[in-house]
Write a protein that holds these residues in place. Structure first.
Motif, PDB file in Angstrom:
ATOM      1  N   ALA A 109       3.029  15.100  -4.755  1.00  0.00           N
ATOM      2  CA  ALA A 109       3.656  14.266  -5.773  1.00  0.00           C
ATOM      3  C   ALA A 109       3.150  12.837  -5.668  1.00  0.00           C
ATOM      4  O   ALA A 109       2.975  12.287  -4.570  1.00  0.00           O
ATOM      5  CB  ALA A 109       5.169  14.298  -5.617  1.00  0.00           C
ATOM      6  N   ALA A 110       2.905  12.232  -6.813  1.00  0.00           N
ATOM      7  CA  ALA A 110       2.356  10.875  -6.831  1.00  0.00           C
ATOM      8  C   ALA A 110       3.448   9.815  -6.710  1.00  0.00           C
ATOM      9  O   ALA A 110       3.227   8.748  -6.146  1.00  0.00           O
ATOM     10  CB  ALA A 110       1.558  10.656  -8.116  1.00  0.00           C
ATOM     11  N   ASP A 111       4.643  10.107  -7.231  1.00  0.00           N
ATOM     12  CA  ASP A 111       5.724   9.124  -7.236  1.00  0.00           C
ATOM     13  C   ASP A 111       6.396   9.079  -5.870  1.00  0.00           C
ATOM     14  O   ASP A 111       7.004  10.058  -5.428  1.00  0.00           O
ATOM     15  CB  ASP A 111       6.746   9.478  -8.310  1.00  0.00           C
ATOM     16  CG  ASP A 111       7.850   8.434  -8.433  1.00  0.00           C
ATOM     17  OD1 ASP A 111       7.731   7.375  -7.794  1.00  0.00           O
ATOM     18  OD2 ASP A 111       8.831   8.683  -9.153  1.00  0.00           O
ATOM     19  N   ARG A 112       6.289   7.927  -5.197  1.00  0.00           N
ATOM     20  CA  ARG A 112       6.885   7.759  -3.866  1.00  0.00           C
ATOM     21  C   ARG A 112       7.863   6.592  -3.848  1.00  0.00           C
ATOM     22  O   ARG A 112       8.146   6.037  -2.788  1.00  0.00           O
ATOM     23  CB  ARG A 112       5.778   7.508  -2.836  1.00  0.00           C
ATOM     24  CG  ARG A 112       4.736   8.615  -2.769  1.00  0.00           C
ATOM     25  CD  ARG A 112       5.134   9.701  -1.835  1.00  0.00           C
ATOM     26  NE  ARG A 112       4.271  10.868  -1.955  1.00  0.00           N
ATOM     27  CZ  ARG A 112       4.373  11.940  -1.188  1.00  0.00           C
ATOM     28  NH1 ARG A 112       5.298  11.977  -0.251  1.00  0.00           N
ATOM     29  NH2 ARG A 112       3.588  12.981  -1.363  1.00  0.00           N
ATOM     30  N   ALA A 113       8.339   6.191  -5.014  1.00  0.00           N
ATOM     31  CA  ALA A 113       9.214   5.023  -5.106  1.00  0.00           C
ATOM     32  C   ALA A 113      10.378   5.139  -4.111  1.00  0.00           C
ATOM     33  O   ALA A 113      10.929   6.222  -3.923  1.00  0.00           O
ATOM     34  CB  ALA A 113       9.755   4.902  -6.526  1.00  0.00           C
ATOM     35  N   PRO A 114      10.715   4.018  -3.446  1.00  0.00           N
ATOM     36  CA  PRO A 114      10.221   2.654  -3.643  1.00  0.00           C
ATOM     37  C   PRO A 114       8.940   2.345  -2.877  1.00  0.00           C
ATOM     38  O   PRO A 114       8.495   1.194  -2.854  1.00  0.00           O
ATOM     39  CB  PRO A 114      11.368   1.807  -3.112  1.00  0.00           C
ATOM     40  CG  PRO A 114      11.897   2.627  -1.970  1.00  0.00           C
ATOM     41  CD  PRO A 114      11.796   4.053  -2.427  1.00  0.00           C
ATOM     42  N   LEU A 115       8.332   3.350  -2.259  1.00  0.00           N
ATOM     43  CA  LEU A 115       7.088   3.139  -1.530  1.00  0.00           C
ATOM     44  C   LEU A 115       5.900   3.224  -2.486  1.00  0.00           C
ATOM     45  O   LEU A 115       5.964   3.861  -3.535  1.00  0.00           O
ATOM     46  CB  LEU A 115       6.938   4.176  -0.421  1.00  0.00           C
ATOM     47  CG  LEU A 115       8.099   4.249   0.581  1.00  0.00           C
ATOM     48  CD1 LEU A 115       7.854   5.338   1.604  1.00  0.00           C
ATOM     49  CD2 LEU A 115       8.291   2.907   1.274  1.00  0.00           C
ATOM     50  N   VAL A 116       4.805   2.595  -2.088  1.00  0.00           N
ATOM     51  CA  VAL A 116       3.587   2.588  -2.893  1.00  0.00           C
ATOM     52  C   VAL A 116       2.457   3.143  -2.047  1.00  0.00           C
ATOM     53  O   VAL A 116       2.254   2.727  -0.900  1.00  0.00           O
ATOM     54  CB  VAL A 116       3.252   1.156  -3.363  1.00  0.00           C
ATOM     55  CG1 VAL A 116       1.923   1.147  -4.130  1.00  0.00           C
ATOM     56  CG2 VAL A 116       4.374   0.605  -4.217  1.00  0.00           C
ATOM     57  N   ALA A 117       1.708   4.091  -2.612  1.00  0.00           N
ATOM     58  CA  ALA A 117       0.581   4.678  -1.897  1.00  0.00           C
ATOM     59  C   ALA A 117      -0.607   3.738  -1.924  1.00  0.00           C
ATOM     60  O   ALA A 117      -0.906   3.120  -2.958  1.00  0.00           O
ATOM     61  CB  ALA A 117       0.211   6.022  -2.506  1.00  0.00           C
ATOM     62  N   ARG A 118      -1.278   3.634  -0.794  1.00  0.00           N
ATOM     63  CA  ARG A 118      -2.520   2.871  -0.722  1.00  0.00           C
ATOM     64  C   ARG A 118      -3.649   3.863  -0.458  1.00  0.00           C
ATOM     65  O   ARG A 118      -3.793   4.393   0.638  1.00  0.00           O
ATOM     66  CB  ARG A 118      -2.457   1.828   0.396  1.00  0.00           C
ATOM     67  CG  ARG A 118      -1.514   0.682   0.098  1.00  0.00           C
ATOM     68  CD  ARG A 118      -2.104  -0.234  -0.983  1.00  0.00           C
ATOM     69  NE  ARG A 118      -1.179  -1.321  -1.343  1.00  0.00           N
ATOM     70  CZ  ARG A 118      -0.408  -1.316  -2.402  1.00  0.00           C
ATOM     71  NH1 ARG A 118      -0.420  -0.268  -3.236  1.00  0.00           N
ATOM     72  NH2 ARG A 118       0.395  -2.325  -2.673  1.00  0.00           N
ATOM     73  N   GLY A 119      -4.423   4.151  -1.484  1.00  0.00           N
ATOM     74  CA  GLY A 119      -5.482   5.135  -1.362  1.00  0.00           C
ATOM     75  C   GLY A 119      -4.965   6.527  -1.658  1.00  0.00           C
ATOM     76  O   GLY A 119      -3.799   6.732  -2.029  1.00  0.00           O
ATOM     77  N   ILE A 130      -2.434  13.202   5.471  1.00  0.00           N
ATOM     78  CA  ILE A 130      -1.705  11.953   5.631  1.00  0.00           C
ATOM     79  C   ILE A 130      -1.912  11.081   4.402  1.00  0.00           C
ATOM     80  O   ILE A 130      -2.877  11.247   3.644  1.00  0.00           O
ATOM     81  CB  ILE A 130      -2.131  11.181   6.906  1.00  0.00           C
ATOM     82  CG1 ILE A 130      -3.632  10.870   6.870  1.00  0.00           C
ATOM     83  CG2 ILE A 130      -1.770  11.966   8.152  1.00  0.00           C
ATOM     84  CD1 ILE A 130      -4.081   9.976   8.014  1.00  0.00           C
ATOM     85  N   LEU A 131      -0.990  10.172   4.214  1.00  0.00           N
ATOM     86  CA  LEU A 131      -1.050   9.237   3.105  1.00  0.00           C
ATOM     87  C   LEU A 131      -0.527   7.900   3.599  1.00  0.00           C
ATOM     88  O   LEU A 131       0.517   7.836   4.248  1.00  0.00           O
ATOM     89  CB  LEU A 131      -0.184   9.739   1.939  1.00  0.00           C
ATOM     90  CG  LEU A 131      -0.092   8.844   0.702  1.00  0.00           C
ATOM     91  CD1 LEU A 131      -1.456   8.695   0.040  1.00  0.00           C
ATOM     92  CD2 LEU A 131       0.925   9.404  -0.281  1.00  0.00           C
ATOM     93  N   THR A 132      -1.265   6.831   3.302  1.00  0.00           N
ATOM     94  CA  THR A 132      -0.805   5.498   3.665  1.00  0.00           C
ATOM     95  C   THR A 132       0.212   5.032   2.638  1.00  0.00           C
ATOM     96  O   THR A 132      -0.097   4.922   1.449  1.00  0.00           O
ATOM     97  CB  THR A 132      -1.982   4.512   3.730  1.00  0.00           C
ATOM     98  OG1 THR A 132      -2.943   4.972   4.674  1.00  0.00           O
ATOM     99  CG2 THR A 132      -1.491   3.124   4.149  1.00  0.00           C
ATOM    100  N   LEU A 133       1.429   4.783   3.092  1.00  0.00           N
ATOM    101  CA  LEU A 133       2.507   4.309   2.228  1.00  0.00           C
ATOM    102  C   LEU A 133       2.907   2.902   2.643  1.00  0.00           C
ATOM    103  O   LEU A 133       2.913   2.568   3.838  1.00  0.00           O
ATOM    104  CB  LEU A 133       3.712   5.246   2.303  1.00  0.00           C
ATOM    105  CG  LEU A 133       3.501   6.649   1.733  1.00  0.00           C
ATOM    106  CD1 LEU A 133       4.747   7.501   1.949  1.00  0.00           C
ATOM    107  CD2 LEU A 133       3.152   6.590   0.254  1.00  0.00           C
ATOM    108  N   CYS A 134       3.253   2.097   1.657  1.00  0.00           N
ATOM    109  CA  CYS A 134       3.568   0.694   1.911  1.00  0.00           C
ATOM    110  C   CYS A 134       4.863   0.304   1.212  1.00  0.00           C
ATOM    111  O   CYS A 134       5.265   0.913   0.211  1.00  0.00           O
ATOM    112  CB  CYS A 134       2.440  -0.209   1.398  1.00  0.00           C
ATOM    113  SG  CYS A 134       0.817   0.156   2.123  1.00  0.00           S
ATOM    114  N   LEU A 135       5.487  -0.722   1.762  1.00  0.00           N
ATOM    115  CA  LEU A 135       6.728  -1.255   1.206  1.00  0.00           C
ATOM    116  C   LEU A 135       6.714  -2.763   1.377  1.00  0.00           C
ATOM    117  O   LEU A 135       6.352  -3.269   2.450  1.00  0.00           O
ATOM    118  CB  LEU A 135       7.945  -0.662   1.931  1.00  0.00           C
ATOM    119  CG  LEU A 135       9.325  -1.180   1.520  1.00  0.00           C
ATOM    120  CD1 LEU A 135       9.666  -0.710   0.111  1.00  0.00           C
ATOM    121  CD2 LEU A 135      10.384  -0.703   2.498  1.00  0.00           C
TER     122      LEU A 135
END
Length: 347
Positions: free
Chosen positions: A44-54, A5-10
Motif C-alpha cells: 500500500a502506498a498510503d502510510r499517513a501520517p508517515l511519508v515514504a522516502r524512495g 523494507i521501506l524508509t518512512l519519515c515523520l
C-alpha cells in the motif's frame, strides 16, 4: 534470508525523523525472489501520517528477537526488566507466539513497531505459516503499540471487549510518552489498532489442529486483562496478570486482581508466561510472590485507613517491606498504593 523494507519519515519537532521499516510478508531466500514478490504484490502506498522516502526494496533480514521454546510450538521472548528508554528501544515486555498447523498467533506486540519487527523475524525463522492472529493481553503500551506491523500482515486482533475503548481514551497519550522515552525514531510506525475479535467472557482462536482458549477477566491488573491458554501444552500467556521480579503495576482493581489470581491458581496449568520477568513460571507456585505483594498492599492500606492517615502519608510506607523482592519498586509501589488507597477507602 531477505526482507522488504521501506524508509518512512515523520515531521517531528521541526525536523524530519526517518527509519527503515520492515514490510511483512515479502521474505525470501534470495534478493531476486524478494524483489519479485514486491513487483507481484506492491505494498500500500498510503502510510499517513508517515511519508515514504524512495521505493520499497529488499535487503538482508534484520535482527530477530531472541526467543525460547518453552513447550512444543510455544515460544517466548523475555523483555528487559526496565522502563522503556533509548537504550532498550522499548523492549521491556515478554512477548510470544504459538504455532499451529495452519497459522500462528502472536501474543502481544511490544512497545514499538521496531520491537514487533524483531518478533516477526523470530516467527519467520521458525515457520512460513501466516500469522493469522495477534492476541493483545491488555491495554498497556509496552504490550500493544507494535501492533500495526501484524495488522499490516493480515493478522486478526483478539482482545478484551473493552480494549478498543481503553485505547481510544489513552492511545494518544501513550504514543506521546513513547516518543519521549525511546526517541521519535525508535517510536516511528508504532500505533493503536482496532480489535477484530472482542472477547467478553470466553473465546477461542483456531490455528489449525491447535485451539487457543481466550478469557477476558473482570478488572484486575487493568480493566482489559485477557489470557490465552494453549491446552495442548498446558501453557497460559497471562500478560500482566502475573509479574515476576518486575514490580507489579496496579491500574485496575486490587480486590479484583486478588480474586482473579485466586481463580487462576486453582486451575491445573503446567506453566504460565508472565508479562514481565522469566519466560515461564511453574504454576501455581510462580504466582506466590505476586500474591504476597498484593496481600501486603491490601493489609497495609487498610491499616493506614484505619489509623486515619491521609494518602500522602500512606504512600510512603504501604508495602514498603516488599521492596527487596522487586526491581523498579520505587517507580511502581507509590502508584499502586495510591490506587489501593482510593479503592479501599470506600469499603
Amino acid at each position: 534470508m531477505y526482507e522488504a523494507i521501506l524508509t518512512l519519515c515523520l515531521a517531528a519537532a521541526g525536523q524530519e525523523v526517518c527509519r527503515d521499516t520492515l514490510l511483512p510478508g515479502y521474505e525470501a531466500e534470495t534478493e531476486d525472489a524478494c524483489t519479485a514478490q514486491l513487483a507481484a504484490r506492491p505494498p500500500a502506498a498510503d502510510r499517513a501520517p508517515l511519508v515514504a522516502r524512495g521505493a520499497p526494496r529488499c535487503a538482508p533480514a534484520g535482527p530477530a528477537l531472541a526467543v525460547t521454546e518453552i513447550a512444543p510450538g510455544v515460544f517466548v521472548h523475555v523483555g528487559a526488566i526496565a522502563e522503556p528508554d533509548a537504550a532498550n528501544g522499548g523492549d521491556v515486555a515478554n512477548l510470544g507466539f504459538v504455532i499451529g498447523e495452519a497459522g500462528v498467533a502472536a501474543i502481544d506486540a511490544g512497545s514499538t513497531r521496531a520491537v514487533a519487527e524483531g518478533l516477526w523475524r523470530a516467527i519467520r525463522a521458525r515457520t512460513d505459516l501466516p500469522v493469522s492472529h495477534l492476541v493483545l493481553t491488555h491495554m498497556h503500551p509496552d504490550h500493544v503499540l507494535g501492533a500495526p506491523l501484524f495488522t499490516e500482515a493480515g493478522a486478526q486482533v483478539a482482545g478484551h471487549a473493552g480494549l478498543d475503548r481503553a485505547l481510544a481514551d489513552r492511545g494518544a497519550t501513550y504514543l506521546e510518552s513513547l516518543a519521549r522515552l525511546v526517541g521519535p525514531q525508535a517510536a516511528l510506525g508504532s500505533g493503536v489498532v482496532a480489535v477484530d475479535l472482542p472477547v467478553e467472557g470466553m473465546g477461542e482462536i483456531d490455528l489449525g489442529g491447535r485451539v487457543l482458549a481466550l478469557r477476558a477477566w473482570p478488572p484486575a491488573h487493568t480493566g482489559t486483562d485477557l489470557t490465552a491458554t494453549d491446552p495442548q501444552t498446558g501453557t497460559v500467556f497471562a500478560g500482566d496478570l502475573v509479574f515476576d521480579r518486575h514490580a507489579p503495576a496496579l491500574d485496575g482493581s486490587l480486590r479484583g486482581w486478588q480474586a482473579v489470581l485466586e481463580t487462576m491458581r486453582a486451575e491445573p496449568h503446567d506453566r504460565v508466561v508472565p508479562g514481565h520477568g522469566a519466560a515461564t513460571l511453574d504454576w501455581p507456585d510462580g504466582a506466590a510472590p505476586l500474591v504476597r505483594y498484593l496481600d501486603r498492599l491490601a493489609a497495609d492500606t487498610r491499616a493506614a485507613l484505619d489509623a486515619g492517615e491521609r494518602l500522602s502519608e500512606a504512600v510512603d510506607h504501604v508495602a514498603a517491606d516488599e521492596a527487596p523482592h522487586w526491581q523498579l519498586f520505587e517507580a511502581y509501589n507509590p502508584r499502586n498504593a495510591t490506587v489501593a488507597f482510593t479503592e479501599l477507602e470506600w469499603e
